[in-house]
Design a protein around this motif. Structure first.
Motif, PDB file in Angstrom:
ATOM      1  N   GLU A 427       0.642  -1.407  -0.162  1.00 22.61           N
ATOM      2  CA  GLU A 427       0.117   0.123  -0.379  1.00 22.61           C
ATOM      3  C   GLU A 427       0.706   1.307   0.061  1.00 22.61           C
ATOM      4  OE1 GLU A 427      -4.477   0.677   1.822  1.00 22.61           O
ATOM      5  OE2 GLU A 427      -2.452   0.274   3.193  1.00 22.61           O
ATOM      6  N   ASN A 428       0.967   2.217  -1.183  1.00 23.19           N
ATOM      7  CA  ASN A 428       1.518   3.615  -1.173  1.00 23.19           C
ATOM      8  C   ASN A 428       2.976   3.105  -1.338  1.00 23.19           C
ATOM      9  OD1 ASN A 428      -0.892   4.819  -1.047  1.00 23.19           O
ATOM     10  ND2 ASN A 428      -0.843   4.375   1.529  1.00 23.19           N
ATOM     11  N   ASN A 429       3.092   1.736  -2.144  1.00 24.48           N
ATOM     12  CA  ASN A 429       4.866   1.032  -2.411  1.00 24.48           C
ATOM     13  C   ASN A 429       5.554   1.365  -0.717  1.00 24.48           C
ATOM     14  OD1 ASN A 429       3.846   3.779  -4.381  1.00 24.48           O
ATOM     15  ND2 ASN A 429       4.575   2.430  -5.124  1.00 24.48           N
ATOM     16  N   SER A 430       4.447   0.790   0.167  1.00 25.26           N
ATOM     17  CA  SER A 430       5.020   0.921   1.190  1.00 25.26           C
ATOM     18  C   SER A 430       4.842  -0.376   2.280  1.00 25.26           C
ATOM     19  CB  SER A 430       5.010   1.960   2.276  1.00 25.26           C
ATOM     20  OG  SER A 430       5.199   1.420   3.321  1.00 25.26           O
ATOM     21  N   LEU A 431       5.771  -0.694   2.830  1.00 21.61           N
ATOM     22  CA  LEU A 431       5.132  -2.295   4.203  1.00 21.61           C
ATOM     23  C   LEU A 431       4.596  -1.757   5.167  1.00 21.61           C
ATOM     24  CD1 LEU A 431       7.742  -4.774   2.940  1.00 21.61           C
ATOM     25  CD2 LEU A 431       5.482  -5.128   2.668  1.00 21.61           C
ATOM     26  N   ASP A 432       4.684  -0.459   5.361  1.00 21.01           N
ATOM     27  CA  ASP A 432       3.999   0.208   7.063  1.00 21.01           C
ATOM     28  C   ASP A 432       2.957  -0.341   7.630  1.00 21.01           C
ATOM     29  OD1 ASP A 432       5.924   1.977   6.802  1.00 21.01           O
ATOM     30  OD2 ASP A 432       4.913   3.462   6.407  1.00 21.01           O
ATOM     31  N   THR A 433       1.608  -0.153   6.466  1.00 23.07           N
ATOM     32  CA  THR A 433       0.401  -0.999   7.273  1.00 23.07           C
ATOM     33  C   THR A 433       0.517  -2.730   7.295  1.00 23.07           C
ATOM     34  OG1 THR A 433      -1.117   0.332   5.184  1.00 23.07           O
ATOM     35  CG2 THR A 433      -1.796  -1.764   6.087  1.00 23.07           C
ATOM     36  N   VAL A 434       1.399  -3.269   6.566  1.00 26.51           N
ATOM     37  CA  VAL A 434       1.725  -4.577   7.077  1.00 26.51           C
ATOM     38  C   VAL A 434       2.563  -4.771   8.654  1.00 26.51           C
ATOM     39  CG1 VAL A 434       3.596  -7.099   6.602  1.00 26.51           C
ATOM     40  CG2 VAL A 434       1.969  -5.641   5.065  1.00 26.51           C
ATOM     41  N   GLY A 435       3.214  -3.378   8.649  1.00 21.76           N
ATOM     42  CA  GLY A 435       4.018  -3.682  10.103  1.00 21.76           C
ATOM     43  C   GLY A 435       3.304  -3.032  11.504  1.00 21.76           C
ATOM     44  N   ALA A 436       2.094  -2.521  10.577  1.00 25.00           N
ATOM     45  CA  ALA A 436       1.182  -2.380  11.806  1.00 25.00           C
ATOM     46  C   ALA A 436      -0.104  -3.478  12.096  1.00 25.00           C
ATOM     47  CB  ALA A 436       0.255  -0.656  11.229  1.00 25.00           C
ATOM     48  N   LEU A 437       0.163  -4.149  10.814  1.00 22.64           N
ATOM     49  CA  LEU A 437      -1.350  -4.869  11.387  1.00 22.64           C
ATOM     50  C   LEU A 437      -0.271  -6.333  12.105  1.00 22.64           C
ATOM     51  CD1 LEU A 437      -2.780  -5.558   8.059  1.00 22.64           C
ATOM     52  CD2 LEU A 437      -4.217  -4.974   9.790  1.00 22.64           C
ATOM     53  N   MET A 438       0.975  -6.408  11.425  1.00 17.23           N
ATOM     54  CA  MET A 438       2.463  -7.336  12.801  1.00 17.23           C
ATOM     55  C   MET A 438       2.026  -7.555  13.729  1.00 17.23           C
ATOM     56  SD  MET A 438       5.160  -7.688   9.547  1.00 17.23           S
ATOM     57  CE  MET A 438       6.334  -8.513  10.881  1.00 17.23           C
ATOM     58  N   ARG A 439       1.943  -6.359  14.862  1.00 16.58           N
ATOM     59  CA  ARG A 439       1.649  -5.480  15.445  1.00 16.58           C
ATOM     60  C   ARG A 439       0.328  -5.985  16.395  1.00 16.58           C
ATOM     61  NH1 ARG A 439       5.494  -2.946  13.306  1.00 16.58           N
ATOM     62  NH2 ARG A 439       7.896  -2.548  14.826  1.00 16.58           N
ATOM     63  N   ARG A 440      -0.721  -6.488  15.956  1.00 16.51           N
ATOM     64  CA  ARG A 440      -2.404  -6.763  16.421  1.00 16.51           C
ATOM     65  C   ARG A 440      -2.355  -7.829  16.651  1.00 16.51           C
ATOM     66  NH1 ARG A 440      -6.440  -3.244  14.807  1.00 16.51           N
ATOM     67  NH2 ARG A 440      -7.389  -4.947  15.419  1.00 16.51           N
ATOM     68  N   ASP A 441      -3.001  -8.015  17.630  1.00 19.81           N
ATOM     69  CA  ASP A 441      -2.962  -9.885  18.829  1.00 19.81           C
ATOM     70  C   ASP A 441      -3.612 -10.136  17.724  1.00 19.81           C
ATOM     71  OD1 ASP A 441      -1.241  -8.782  20.941  1.00 19.81           O
ATOM     72  OD2 ASP A 441      -3.241  -8.383  21.855  1.00 19.81           O
ATOM     73  N   ASP A 442      -4.308 -10.104  17.046  1.00 21.89           N
ATOM     74  CA  ASP A 442      -5.651 -10.997  16.031  1.00 21.89           C
ATOM     75  C   ASP A 442      -5.074 -10.785  14.780  1.00 21.89           C
ATOM     76  OD1 ASP A 442      -5.831  -7.979  15.346  1.00 21.89           O
ATOM     77  OD2 ASP A 442      -7.902  -7.815  16.041  1.00 21.89           O
ATOM     78  N   VAL A 443      -3.492 -10.675  14.559  1.00 18.81           N
ATOM     79  CA  VAL A 443      -3.085 -10.423  13.200  1.00 18.81           C
ATOM     80  C   VAL A 443      -1.838 -12.430  14.073  1.00 18.81           C
ATOM     81  CG1 VAL A 443      -1.624 -10.042  11.764  1.00 18.81           C
ATOM     82  CG2 VAL A 443      -4.025  -8.674  12.226  1.00 18.81           C
ATOM     83  N   VAL A 444      -1.741 -12.839  12.649  1.00 23.02           N
ATOM     84  CA  VAL A 444      -0.536 -13.534  12.952  1.00 23.02           C
ATOM     85  C   VAL A 444       0.063 -13.672  11.572  1.00 23.02           C
ATOM     86  CG1 VAL A 444      -1.853 -15.485  14.284  1.00 23.02           C
ATOM     87  CG2 VAL A 444      -2.575 -16.025  11.896  1.00 23.02           C
ATOM     88  N   LEU A 445       1.518 -14.210  11.429  1.00 23.75           N
ATOM     89  CA  LEU A 445       2.339 -14.509   9.928  1.00 23.75           C
ATOM     90  C   LEU A 445       2.013 -15.152   9.038  1.00 23.75           C
ATOM     91  CD1 LEU A 445       5.946 -12.896  11.137  1.00 23.75           C
ATOM     92  CD2 LEU A 445       3.624 -12.048   9.984  1.00 23.75           C
ATOM     93  N   GLY A 446       1.762 -15.577   7.999  1.00 20.32           N
ATOM     94  CA  GLY A 446       1.516 -16.662   7.222  1.00 20.32           C
ATOM     95  C   GLY A 446       1.948 -16.915   5.950  1.00 20.32           C
ATOM     96  N   LEU A 447       0.867 -17.616   4.862  1.00 18.69           N
ATOM     97  CA  LEU A 447       0.760 -17.327   3.439  1.00 18.69           C
ATOM     98  C   LEU A 447       2.379 -17.802   2.975  1.00 18.69           C
ATOM     99  CD1 LEU A 447      -1.310 -14.642   3.406  1.00 18.69           C
ATOM    100  CD2 LEU A 447      -1.890 -16.704   3.878  1.00 18.69           C
ATOM    101  N   GLY A 448       3.438 -18.495   3.340  1.00 19.30           N
ATOM    102  CA  GLY A 448       4.096 -18.566   2.890  1.00 19.30           C
ATOM    103  C   GLY A 448       4.542 -19.727   2.208  1.00 19.30           C
ATOM    104  N   ASP A 449       3.552 -20.284   1.542  1.00 24.23           N
ATOM    105  CA  ASP A 449       3.267 -21.679   0.327  1.00 24.23           C
ATOM    106  C   ASP A 449       4.357 -22.426  -0.422  1.00 24.23           C
ATOM    107  OD1 ASP A 449       0.235 -20.992  -0.142  1.00 24.23           O
ATOM    108  OD2 ASP A 449       1.184 -18.913  -1.226  1.00 24.23           O
ATOM    109  N   GLY A 450       4.716 -22.948   0.974  1.00 21.11           N
ATOM    110  CA  GLY A 450       5.931 -23.739   0.733  1.00 21.11           C
ATOM    111  C   GLY A 450       5.712 -25.043  -0.345  1.00 21.11           C
ATOM    112  N   GLY A 451       6.247 -25.412  -0.765  1.00 19.09           N
ATOM    113  CA  GLY A 451       5.599 -26.867  -1.565  1.00 19.09           C
ATOM    114  C   GLY A 451       4.280 -26.732  -2.945  1.00 19.09           C
ATOM    115  N   ALA A 452       4.203 -25.360  -3.098  1.00 21.25           N
ATOM    116  CA  ALA A 452       3.394 -24.669  -4.037  1.00 21.25           C
ATOM    117  C   ALA A 452       3.655 -23.901  -4.699  1.00 21.25           C
ATOM    118  CB  ALA A 452       1.927 -24.944  -3.601  1.00 21.25           C
ATOM    119  N   HIS A 453       3.472 -23.270  -6.039  1.00 23.76           N
ATOM    120  CA  HIS A 453       3.384 -22.324  -7.115  1.00 23.76           C
ATOM    121  C   HIS A 453       4.509 -22.839  -7.521  1.00 23.76           C
ATOM    122  CE1 HIS A 453      -0.648 -20.832  -5.885  1.00 23.76           C
ATOM    123  NE2 HIS A 453      -0.128 -20.557  -4.505  1.00 23.76           N
ATOM    124  N   TYR A 454       5.770 -23.751  -7.776  1.00 22.26           N
ATOM    125  CA  TYR A 454       6.801 -24.128  -7.949  1.00 22.26           C
ATOM    126  C   TYR A 454       7.312 -22.703  -8.413  1.00 22.26           C
ATOM    127  CZ  TYR A 454       6.605 -28.583  -5.193  1.00 22.26           C
ATOM    128  OH  TYR A 454       6.780 -29.324  -3.527  1.00 22.26           O
TER     129      TYR A 454
END
Length: 580
Positions: A427-454
């Motif tokens: 968003e807006n050529n930045s990861l600032d929004t991602v950073g803000a969301l990562m700090r929330r208790d109701d957000v988890v990290l994921g979506l690495g998709d290992g084993g697919a999209h080879y």
């Protein structure tokens, strides 16, 4: 008393966000036996002693979103994930997988996985023995295989639907009451066999290889509800969901899943995308999460810590010219010959004068010409690039069209160049929004998709990115090391119901990483041909992982895998040692 392994003098990061401290971690029988100062007598008698002075000692990382359903069968290593400190991977996401499945429907699931997850059909045909039909039988097949790290599995919605409904399920016909009762019964059976829950998708770009929408795409609320109840009947588990945005709103599809989960008493984790431009629709999704959780639900939005997008290149699945008839005339040539042809002025002119007129099976192919969000990916891959480095900006600086600039950059490195299409989370050529969301208790990290999209994604390296970019290199908005490790360990473990891991404390599973944080560095993705039938995949390695340990056994040292294969299938939710 002796130990199997002692990690001495490391900077211990407990996984809960606590203060870092210098100490020892001792392991016996795959379990952490002591933390703090371990007596010399026990340490010197240990089979292995690692001197971790000046190094981080962390819990092993937990990846909530992978697709190792096939690789866990045909390979004893789950790389790239295991090369980036992951010690537990959850597979069967997005409602796709290989069980349950009757023999007559093998081709249906191969077509499904080839389209949704970019796994070549020949790889699955050659690599899968199909010694199972039911989901419990698939779990037994996974359980019988030795591997480097632990895996756990969701029951995938689309195979379940096809198993119960046959062609009616493939054609997305409404489920009958009898169908729903059977799905609930099989969901209970899957949970009894150790499924961590079930997964589903309603994403419009999730298509089969032949271009059809996936079986679960428009499944009714009653179907989601009955499968949820079946999981609850078997003892409970997590719902993983990928929503679409019909009419630009999260509300309709997410609310169905939230309501079904509430009825069944199950937690939910769902994919949250952040648009690069336009209305910030993620706000609506977070508001829904807050409202549901305030009423007693347990819902987490799952975000990726860098841009979501595609790797495009001449030797990958997608690039800006795959839909050009003039390019397709040479597409079958070996890469070196193709590059030679493309460097000829007359061929260059012919392709650049053409238009993308081939209709793809999956509309995602159209996204390979998002010039404002496409960037060359160098030897030190930059996943938060300056807008001035985009293909569009570079073209303006050269006084050429973006198509010309993209053409020329694809020919770099003798055609081995890779471009990053940062299609979301920027968003807006930045990861600032991602950073803000990562700090929330109701957000988890994921979506690495290992084993697919080879052939188009290599995102399972994200733990290394979190520790380098977010916890070391970013100029602003950095996470502390303790915060970053918490988001890679105890937070996803808790979301999955795997409370026996994700922290360094006595009694917990001895999954550990020993990391030289200052030396930690991501390498550029490369193409390997090590899948069954010589299939191609993107791989990515890193410097700085001194040791990765699973159940007390060292599976990698200084980036090199050992012969140890202690990884197991995790069946069902696991209690913390305090409650065991």
């Amino acid at each position: 008393m002796s130990f199997d392994l002692v990690v001495r003098n490391g900077t211990v990061v407990d996984g809960l966000g606590g203060e870092l401290f210098v100490g020892d971690v001792a392991v016996r029988d795959g379990i952490i036996a002591e933390v703090g100062r371990v007596a010399d007598s026990g340490a010197t008698e240990a089979q292995h002693v690692i001197d971790a002075a000046g190094l981080l000692v962390t819990p092993g990382f937990v990846d909530l979103h992978t697709h190792y359903d096939g690789q866990s069968i045909w390979s004893d290593r789950l790389n790239p994930s295991s090369a980036h400190g992951v010690t537990t991977a959850l597979m069967g996401n997005c409602g796709v997988g290989f069980a349950p499945c009757r023999m007559a429907d093998h081709e249906v699931l191969v077509d499904l996985m080839a389209g949704v997850e970019d796994i070549p059909g020949v790889v699955m045909t050659d690599g899968l023995p199909w010694t199972w039909e039911t989901f419990p039988e698939f779990m037994d097949a996974v359980d019988a295989r030795q591997r480097d790290i632990d895996v756990a599995a969701f029951l995938p919605h689309s195979p379940l639907r096809v198993y119960v409904m046959g062609l009616r399920g493939v054609d997305r016909e409404p489920a009958t009451p009898e169908d729903l009762a059977r799905m609930r019964e099989l969901a209970r059976e899957a949970a009894d066999a150790g499924a961590l829950g079930f997964s589903s998708s309603r994403l419009t770009t999730h298509r089969t290889k032949t271009g059809a929408r996936i079986p679960s795409y428009d499944a009714a609320y009653a179907e989601i509800l009955e499968i949820s109840r079946g999981i609850a009947d078997g003892g409970g588990g997590l719902i993983q969901f990928v929503p679409d945005l019909p009419n630009g709103a999260y509300q309709p599809v997410l609310q169905q899943v939230f309501d079904a989960a509430t009825d069944a008493g199950l937690p939910v984790t769902f994919t949250l995308l952040i648009g690069n431009a336009g209305d910030p629709l993620w706000h609506d999704a977070i508001t829904m999460v807050e409202k549901a959780n305030s009423s007693g639900a347990a819902i987490t939005a799952q975000v990726f810590p860098r841009p979501i997008g595609l790797m495009v290149g001449l030797d990958l699945s997608i690039h800006p010219f795959v839909l050009y008839p003039s390019y397709q005339k040479i597409a079958g040539l070996p890469l070196a010959e193709r590059v030679t042809e493309m460097r000829k002025p007359e061929v260059r002119q012919r392709i650049l004068s053409d238009r993308p007129s081939i209709v793809p099976a999956n509309p995602i192919a159209y996204l390979a010409q998002s010039w404002d969000w496409t960037y060359p990916l160098g030897d030190d891959p930059d996943y938060e690039p300056d807008p001035a480095k985009s293909i569009a900006a570079r073209a303006r600086a050269r006084g050429v069209s973006p198509v010309e600039e993209a053409y020329d950059r694809l020919l770099d490195d003798d055609g081995h160049a890779i471009l990053l299409d940062a299609l979301a989370n920027f968003e807006n050529n930045s990861l600032d929004t991602v950073g803000a969301l990562m700090r929330r208790d109701d957000v988890v990290l994921g979506l690495g998709d290992g084993g697919a999209h080879y052939g188009m994604i290599c995102d399972s390296s994200f733990p290394t990115y979190v520790l380098t970019h977010w916890a070391r290199d970013r100029e602003s908005g950095r996470l502390s090391v303790a915060e970053a490790i918490r988001e890679l360990t105890s937070t996803p473990a808790r979301a999955a119901g795997l409370d026996d891991r994700g922290r360094i404390a006595v009694g917990y599973k001895a999954d550990l990483n020993v990391i030289d944080h200052q030396r930690l560095r991501l390498h550029k993705p490369v193409i390997s041909y090590d899948l069954p039938a010589g299939g191609r995949r993107l791989d990515q390695t890193a410097d700085g992982y001194v040791a990765t340990i699973v159940s007390g056994e060292i599976i990698a040292e200084n980036g090199k895998p050992t012969a140890a294969r202690p990884g197991k299938l995790v069946r069902g939710r696991q209690p913390s040692p305090a409650r065991a």
